[in-house]
Design a protein around this motif. Structure first.
Motif, short mmCIF file in Angstrom:
data_model
loop_
_atom_site.label_atom_id
_atom_site.label_comp_id
_atom_site.label_asym_id
_atom_site.label_seq_id
_atom_site.Cartn_x
_atom_site.Cartn_y
_atom_site.Cartn_z
N LYS A 256 0.93 -1.00 0.06
CA LYS A 256 0.02 -0.15 -0.12
C LYS A 256 0.85 1.20 -0.10
CE LYS A 256 -2.21 -1.14 4.03
NZ LYS A 256 -1.23 -2.25 4.40
N ILE A 257 0.08 2.40 -0.32
CA ILE A 257 0.92 3.51 -0.30
C ILE A 257 1.11 3.89 1.09
CG2 ILE A 257 0.60 6.17 -0.46
CD1 ILE A 257 -1.55 5.51 -2.63
N GLY A 258 0.60 3.76 2.26
CA GLY A 258 0.90 3.90 3.65
C GLY A 258 0.41 2.89 4.47
N ARG A 431 1.42 9.79 3.36
CA ARG A 431 0.94 8.55 2.81
C ARG A 431 -0.19 7.79 3.54
NH1 ARG A 431 4.26 5.27 3.23
NH2 ARG A 431 6.25 6.27 4.57
N PHE B 420 -5.35 2.92 -3.00
CA PHE B 420 -4.35 2.81 -2.02
C PHE B 420 -3.42 1.80 -2.04
CE2 PHE B 420 -3.03 2.68 2.26
CZ PHE B 420 -2.74 3.83 2.56
N VAL B 421 -3.69 0.81 -3.03
CA VAL B 421 -2.79 -0.37 -3.46
C VAL B 421 -1.72 0.19 -4.33
CG1 VAL B 421 -2.58 -2.65 -4.16
CG2 VAL B 421 -4.53 -1.91 -2.55
N GLU B 422 -0.60 -0.02 -4.13
CA GLU B 422 0.39 0.36 -5.07
C GLU B 422 0.40 -0.04 -6.68
OE1 GLU B 422 2.38 2.76 -4.73
OE2 GLU B 422 3.05 3.01 -2.77
N TYR B 430 0.32 10.36 -6.88
CA TYR B 430 0.02 10.94 -5.59
C TYR B 430 1.57 11.10 -4.99
CZ TYR B 430 -1.70 11.43 -0.74
OH TYR B 430 -1.78 12.09 0.47
#
Lengths: 599, 599
Positions: A256-258, A431, B420-422, B430
């Motif tokens: 995930k991003i964060g 994030r 939100f998942v890379e 973002y």
């Protein structure tokens, strides 16, 4: 990078003056909630947050959680921190005393929840999910289920998860396909795959109680054919000891991003045809059970927005006081000025601060409404309070999480180039925050909930009551004179515009099914910002009265008034201007054919 | 995830109708810039962007660049792509023909630059930096320096960097400490450490020409004591061949939130006392040399904001057409609706689209102003055009990069949990976008430049001219009647508010040094958004005239009108409402003591 330091003074101020702590303590079941008890709780919680959870936040981001052979490993220190959390009794502080909970009001819990999430968002997600399960089992479980699960969940010895989403069923929960087949012993056999399951597996607690939405044979299509099941990781024997491992596993974790430390799992149930579940509540009434926890879960995510904003703000202030660049007017010559003295940096910090204090008011008030809804002296009081809680919930969730992202982004900006470097730590907030407007009902869904359900709730009574409260504040400001009177004019403009927007929605929604959805998002922003202004103005009025009454903490109280004035002058005007966008109607939204939207 | 597809039709429309391509082609030196030549260039560039650069974007994010023993390795495929970029002649398309450049107008270059950056922001940074060095050496280099460096930089065989920042000298460039000592042969010996050096080292080009700001012995303090030096990675012999390795090295790379593939280096010069540099321009006039490239570099970063927004938008539209959830009004029953038909999703997409088209207008116009400033028929025309270019530059940089972040965030939101998942790739935008409001002068610095320098530039003539242009559009809209007349009223409100804000700044700035800085950021937002509305309205008027003239591409032209209307109704009102915040003054900003800002 300093550790998180809980703004205990402001929390207490909001509890006293916006949530009405004194009144709450007079409600049935809250007799033990006296001011000094609350002080002690906030003090202890702030220590645990600052000393234990906060130092794990950045290492947790760097390490992340990992899965191997279906077993999830959380970052180093995580398990010990969770144990400390459980031993400190923090997990169940708002749960009823009959299950060994602390029996504290939601309003107070908002403050501790803010602390856990500001200190360590990824960590705090685990107890947040457990909380949802506690409420659901309390409201819908049989006596036997409650006896079997609640004490362990309240203590935190067991954790819990919520399993709604499937790859084809996100916002549209009704599209889910997981199945539950009845077994001879009265239990069920669950099968299906769920995605985005927060803390779907981990070794921090002895057991994990999964609440899983699934369809029983012959169930109606859509949301009316969904049932909720208790599906423990380890089956629980009648004497309360743990039995066999259930047929469920974590298949993978998302990159995930964060919130890297929070394991977001793909969970598979019944791969071997033997996943045991127990119906919670009635068959096909799963959505109703979910709604039970929805209000508080959505409010919990709103708290996360507030919390990440507060953490990012603290770090930005610290950096801005430390970092020197250029020469600000009036500052000593011959040396670079701390950037906090540059007007544009101060603008960023004040914008963060004013929004954060407004969010805190909204969230704690929302918690207090839930307390009055559950502990109010009579049915009417309880109903009115529940109406207000339900009206405020989409505002708390959507506004505070949108602001969480915006404020984390501003905090990066205050850091300049260093903000873009992971080392500084502020990038993590940017994030981490990005999930908040998405999960637990996207903010678009919240806006639809506001215009589609909440405006019409109980014949529109909660909305009317909020307008009456706001008008009261407008009057109070006018009567207080001077700088307060200027705020009265500003707030009055905002309230009038919000009323016009509301009337437009009431008039147009019945004629055009797109009218309300088209204006929903700007309307929510407008509504929440106006409520925020109203609550900060109330705070300012209280502060003024306290100052006039000779209160000692003059700096703090004067700052309350300044912050409200800043909000009115700098933040409220653009929200008021959303009247245009709300009432513009859906025509331009749909006038370009979808195929022409791509290049 | 589809690869980037350049919006060639809209680019050409903006070049024709906003940048005035036809007029540009009549300027001295641009005779070869005919419409079909431009079409061919855009077509070829879009292929290179979509087929070569775009597929490397996500892998580049995952791999990142790395340094070992002072040697930087860029991601797989990067070097080959750079070679293709050089061989295609893309590196120098706007450089003068005498150095084998393409001699294209800046306006057209804005379109190709948009493509490289939308396809692969990290990659496109390398040529962007080279471009700055070309301009600087052209403007300030001796004939010998120009002959030695320009052709290789124009072709791209050599790349370049800009070395301003030191750890204590960020926004405050004047605080830098790197030194230059004169050597007997007329060259200089450079020493010092620079941070945040984009593409500070790599192996994609034969050589890297570092432009380094440093202080000569006895130089005055601050910005008036800074000189600029050419510091090649490999010294260049008089016959143009490469000589010895210079005494400089990449010490480390930053771990960043985004643009992972772009190596952001800490550079050390003169560790062994033998780093050779050559003075570029006059001693102590280094800031003036930097300002030469500043306008186009800032405009270049503005393009990056536009570009990342366009890329994020394309992916959001694609996802919204594909993803099905729920049932939108009027859509077929019994199946889930593509989310693009939900009003709130459409609002997000239209907001992205309208802002992107407005940004494209602003950026291409800004480029065209630079063309007129350099190629205009007489000194007066050139001066007027330069004034407008300078006024627009902070708007292009700050507004487009703030929007870049906002739009990338919205694109994540459109994707819901998948955003939100890379894996989805939208999170990269973002993360990547977050640097844009920071580097090349933070957006706060841009706002200060606008209120502090640009409003007073040439006696305020450029501002007056912009107001006159906007009033012209207001009149044009009114005269066009119908839906155009409604836009006239909306734009007129915005222009009036902007005038009021401008007058307030002119009146108050002389009396209070904090007045203009306090209002700078909302003023820039207000100004840029109003210019955006004005340019979209101009586009709509052109589209209407073309439709009435029987143009064939009716869908595209009608969409232009809708987009302008959406912008006026949905985006402009909140910008207009910034009049309050701009004119509120600095009092509430500073009323809380800095020590009380922390908890």
């Amino acid at each position: 990078m300093a550790e998180y330091s809980a703004p205990v003074k402001d929390m207490r101020f909001v509890l006293d003056n916006i949530a009405g702590l004194d009144d709450l303590s007079k409600l049935d079941g809250f007799a033990h909630v006296e001011g000094d008890v609350v002080d002690a709780i906030l003090e202890e919680a702030s220590k645990f947050a600052g000393n234990v959870l906060s130092p794990l936040n950045k290492p947790g981001d760097l390490t992340g959680s990992h899965v191997k052979d279906g077993v999830v490993t959380t970052p180093p220190g995580w398990k010990e921190a969770y144990q400390g959390f459980v031993e400190g009794g923090w997990n169940g502080i708002s749960a009823p005393e009959e299950y060994d909970g602390g029996g504290l009001p939601q309003a107070v819990t908002m403050a501790t929840l803010e602390m856990w999430n500001a200190a360590n968002l990824s960590f705090a997600l685990c107890p947040l999910l457990t909380q949802g399960a506690i409420e659901s089992i309390r409201a819908h479980g049989t006596k036997e289920q409650q006896d079997k699960y609640l004490k362990k969940l309240v203590s935190g010895e067991w954790a819990a998860t919520m399993n709604l989403t499937e790859s084809q069923a996100g916002s549209d929960v009704g599209a889910l396909r997981s199945k539950a087949e009845p077994a001879a012993d009265g239990s069920w056999r669950i099968s299906g795959q769920k995605i985005f399951i927060t803390y779907g597996d981990h070794e921090m607690s002895e057991n994990i109680i999964h609440l899983v939405l699934a369809r029983t044979p012959g169930a109606p299509a859509g949301t009316r054919g969904i049932s909720l099941f208790i599906v423990p990781k380890y089956l629980v024997n009648d004497n309360g000891t743990l039995g066999a491992r259930n047929d469920l596993k974590c298949v993978s974790l998302e990159e995930k991003i964060g919130i890297h430390a929070s394991p977001t799992a793909v969970m598979s149930y019944g791969d071997n045809g033997n996943c045991v579940g127990y119906l919670l509540g009635e068959e096909n009434k799963g959505m109703a059970c979910m709604f039970t926890m929805m209000n508080s879960a959505r409010l919990g995510v709103g708290v996360q927005g507030l919390a990440v904003a507060e953490r990012a703000y603290q770090q930005a202030v610290e950096y801005a006081r430390d970092r020197r660049q250029g020469q600000a007017p009036g500052m000593p010559k011959g040396e670079m000025t701390p950037i906090i003295h540059h007007a544009d940096v101060r603008r960023m910090l004040m914008t963060m601060r004013a929004n954060i204090e407004a969010m805190r008011c909204l969230i704690y008030l929302n918690g207090a409404c839930l307390d009055r809804a559950h502990h109010g002296p009579d049915a009417e009081t309880r109903e009115i309070a529940m109406g207000m809680a339900e009206l405020l919930t989409p505002l708390s969730k959507a506004w505070c999480t949108d602001l969480g992202v915006e404020i984390a982004s501003t905090a990066v900006q205050v850091h300049g180039g260093m903000g873009f470097v992971e080392e500084t730590g502020v990038g993590q907030y940017y994030r981490d925050a990005r999930i908040l407007p998405i999960y637990e009902g996207t903010n678009g869904i919240q806006a639809l909930d506001l215009v589609g359900r909440k405006l019409g709730l109980r014949g529109g009574e909660p909305v009317k009551q909020m307008f009456a409260d706001m008008q009261e504040t407008v009057k109070g400001l006018a009567a207080a004179g001077d700088e307060m009177a200027a705020m009265s004019l500003q707030l009055n403009l905002a309230v009038s515009a919000l009323k016009d927007a509301t009337d437009w929605l009431y008039s147009n929604a019945p004629n055009d099914p797109h009218a309300a959805p088209a204006g929903a998002t700007p309307y929510l922003r407008m509504f929440a910002t106006t409520v925020g202004g109203h609550l900060l103005a109330k705070s300012a009025l209280k502060a003024k009265a306290m100052l006039e009454g000779g209160a000692s903490d003059t700096d703090f109280l004067k700052a309350k008034i300044v912050t409200a004035r800043f909000f009115m002058g700098q933040i409220l005007p653009t929200a008021t201007a959303l009247l245009g966008p709300v009432t513009e109607g859906p025509e331009t939204l749909f006038a370009i054919d979808e195929e022409l939207l791509s290049a």
